[in-house]
Enzyme design. Structure first.
Site, PDB file in Angstrom:
ATOM      1  CE  LYS A  83     -13.641   8.497 -17.579  1.00 59.30           C
ATOM      2  NZ  LYS A  83     -13.423   9.031 -16.280  1.00 59.30           N
ATOM      3  CE1 TYR A 119     -18.471  11.828 -14.193  1.00 63.09           C
ATOM      4  CE2 TYR A 119     -17.038  11.798 -12.282  1.00 63.09           C
ATOM      5  CZ  TYR A 119     -17.979  11.178 -13.087  1.00 63.09           C
ATOM      6  OH  TYR A 119     -18.415   9.923 -12.781  1.00 63.09           O
ATOM      7  NE  ARG A 168      -2.739   0.444   3.454  1.00 61.61           N
ATOM      8  CZ  ARG A 168      -1.950   0.634   4.535  1.00 61.61           C
ATOM      9  NH1 ARG A 168      -1.227   1.712   4.656  1.00 61.61           N
ATOM     10  NH2 ARG A 168      -1.917  -0.280   5.484  1.00 61.61           N
ATOM     11  CG  ASP A 220     -10.253  16.642 -14.096  1.00 62.79           C
ATOM     12  OD1 ASP A 220      -9.641  16.046 -15.008  1.00 62.79           O
ATOM     13  OD2 ASP A 220     -11.198  16.137 -13.467  1.00 62.79           O
TER      14      ASP A 220
HETATM   15  O1  P1T Z   1     -14.255   7.652 -12.924  1.00 65.05           O
HETATM   16  P1  P1T Z   1     -13.021   8.105 -12.238  1.00 65.05           P
HETATM   17  O2  P1T Z   1     -11.768   7.432 -12.723  1.00 65.05           O
HETATM   18  O3  P1T Z   1     -13.136   8.116 -10.743  1.00 65.05           O
HETATM   19  O4  P1T Z   1     -12.769   9.643 -12.683  1.00 65.05           O
HETATM   20  C1  P1T Z   1     -13.653  10.668 -12.366  1.00 65.05           C
HETATM   21  C2  P1T Z   1     -13.532  11.786 -13.372  1.00 65.05           C
HETATM   22  C3  P1T Z   1     -12.736  12.872 -13.051  1.00 65.05           C
HETATM   23  N1  P1T Z   1     -12.592  13.913 -13.915  1.00 65.05           N
HETATM   24  C4  P1T Z   1     -13.206  13.927 -15.101  1.00 65.05           C
HETATM   25  C5  P1T Z   1     -13.020  15.093 -16.020  1.00 65.05           C
HETATM   26  C6  P1T Z   1     -14.014  12.840 -15.494  1.00 65.05           C
HETATM   27  O5  P1T Z   1     -14.592  12.881 -16.704  1.00 65.05           O
HETATM   28  C7  P1T Z   1     -14.180  11.743 -14.603  1.00 65.05           C
HETATM   29  C8  P1T Z   1     -15.041  10.577 -14.941  1.00 65.05           C
HETATM   30  N2  P1T Z   1     -15.953  10.808 -15.991  1.00 65.05           N
HETATM   31  C9  P1T Z   1     -16.828   9.903 -16.510  1.00 65.05           C
HETATM   32  C10 P1T Z   1     -16.951   8.648 -16.070  1.00 65.05           C
HETATM   33  C11 P1T Z   1     -17.668  10.414 -17.612  1.00 65.05           C
HETATM   34  O6  P1T Z   1     -18.275   9.609 -18.370  1.00 65.05           O
HETATM   35  O7  P1T Z   1     -17.714  11.637 -17.785  1.00 65.05           O
END
Ligand code: P1T
Length: 381
Positions: free
Chosen positions: A197, A100, A48, A172
């Site tokens: 992503k 988001y 961890r 972000d």
């Molecule tokens: O899903 P996760 O890995 O926890 O990430 C969250 C997140 C953070 N920032 C942005 C700009 C994002 O688009 C996302 C996650 N977004 C999607 C799942 C979506 O379909 O927009």
């Protein structure tokens, strides 16, 4: 001269294995590491706290963001949470009025009950930012381009305002990726990613990342990564590392295809507004040109005939799969108001129900354009 981005994506943190010569760093599954004597070890104690596969990923992604420090997390939201947990009751966050839905939910439903205040403002308007500023404001949270409206925020301008008032700027960078945009070089203090992503790029891993230069914030994030424990598995780290090797190539094609799709949408009678920073008439086009290498693979648009027409289109495409998420090789389509941004209903971040969001993949552009056109045509028939 440091190596170029494409070269670092393939080599940083990924030397051939010193004991076997394996070209791909092994996926290191051990949860614990032998010590020669108490505290006398090769840099790893417990998985961890630190793991060789994660260390490879952290070195590589930090390099791509031009950062001294990088921390991998189990999801994008876990990475965001680490940055927000530094706040104390009474502190304030200013975020953009488009982001988001999960980011909004994390700030409004997890950190606000813990005593953090927040407001959402149009970050393209520095007067609006000024009006919302409070003595307690510690973080300006920028998404650019935003999810799902593709608004472009001027990182350098916001950093100027925030730094004059002792706040930090978090960007972000999920939509742009470090290939297209380097927030730290533009004055941001921390970059956050959903590696789920474009960085992973193949819709097969959930992950997050924080990159930064400041030593004391890095100490805090490192502490939280271990103390809270929202760490990615070694296999997940391997998948993201594998994804970033082709990031530059993939982004080139995502951008090329998104241009073709944005232009096609502009010419279609069923479509009202096309939101893509690469279009010269997009309000953020000039800022995007200055702070991005290209305009990305995300395109959003509204339908003249409102929500019913939007729901028809997302159900009728064949190559664009109806699904949440974005940034992978295959094209996706979704309805933000009912899907990714449902948690923002009734808030300042609520999304127009006539809006459709596309994650334009790297398939042949003509096939993608044909697929969308047949779905749009149906709504006019
Ligand atoms: O899903 P996760 O890995 O926890 O990430 C969250 C997140 C953070 N920032 C942005 C700009 C994002 O688009 C996302 C996650 N977004 C999607 C799942 C979506 O379909 O927009």
């Amino acid at each position: 001269m440091p190596d170029a981005f494409e070269t670092r994506a393939i080599h940083v943190g990924q030397e051939p294995d010193s004991s076997t010569g394996a070209i791909v760093p092994p996926i290191s599954l051990a949860t614990t590491f032998a010590q020669r004597g108490v505290g006398d070890h090769a840099g790893y104690e417990y998985a961890r706290s630190g793991n060789p596969t994660r260390a490879s990923l952290e070195a590589c992604l930090a390099s791509l963001e031009g950062a001294r420090h990088g921390f991998a997390f189990a999801s994008g939201l876990a990475a965001e949470d680490a940055l927000l947990r530094r706040l104390r009751p009474g502190d304030d966050v200013i975020m953009g009025n488009d982001a988001y839905g999960g980011t909004f939910r994390l700030i409004a439903r997890v950190h606000e009950p813990a005593g953090v205040s927040w407001s959402a403002v149009d970050l393209t308007d520095l007067d609006a930012l000024d009006a919302e500023w409070r003595d307690e404001t510690r973080i300006v949270w920028i998404e650019t381009p935003t999810n799902p409206l593709l608004t472009v925020v001027d990182i350098e301008a916001i950093a100027g305002v925030a730094h004059a008032r002792d706040a930090i700027v978090v960007v972000d960078n999920t939509f742009a990726t470090p290939y297209l945009q380097q927030p730290l070089a533009l004055g941001a203090d921390a970059v956050v990613h959903s590696t789920t992503k474009y960085l992973g790029g193949h819709s097969d891993v959930v992950g997050g990342f924080v990159a930064l230069n400041d030593e004391s914030i890095a100490d805090e994030i490192g502490f939280l990564q271990n103390a809270v424990g929202a760490v990615p598995s070694p296999f997940d780290c391997y998948l993201v590392l594998r994804g970033v090797k082709t990031l530059a190539l993939r982004m080139e094609r995502h951008c090329e295809n998104a241009h073709v799709i944005a232009q096609m949408l502009q010419e279609h009678d069923a479509v009202d507004r096309v939101l893509y920073p690469g279009l010269p008439e997009h309000p953020g086009h000039d800022v995007a040109k200055r702070q991005m290498r290209d305009f990305g693979g995300m395109v959003s648009f509204t339908m003249h005939e409102g929500e019913d027409a939007a729901l028809d289109v997302v159900a009728l495409t064949r190559l664009f799969t109806l699904a949440e998420s974005l940034g992978a090789v295959e094209s996706l389509i979704e309805h933000p108001a009912r899907m990714t941004h449902a948690s923002a209903a009734g808030s300042p971040l609520e999304v127009d129900a006539a809006l459709i969001r596309l994650s334009v993949g790297i398939e042949a552009a003509d096939d993608l354009a044909d697929d969308l056109r047949q779905a749009l045509d149906y709504t006019l028939a």
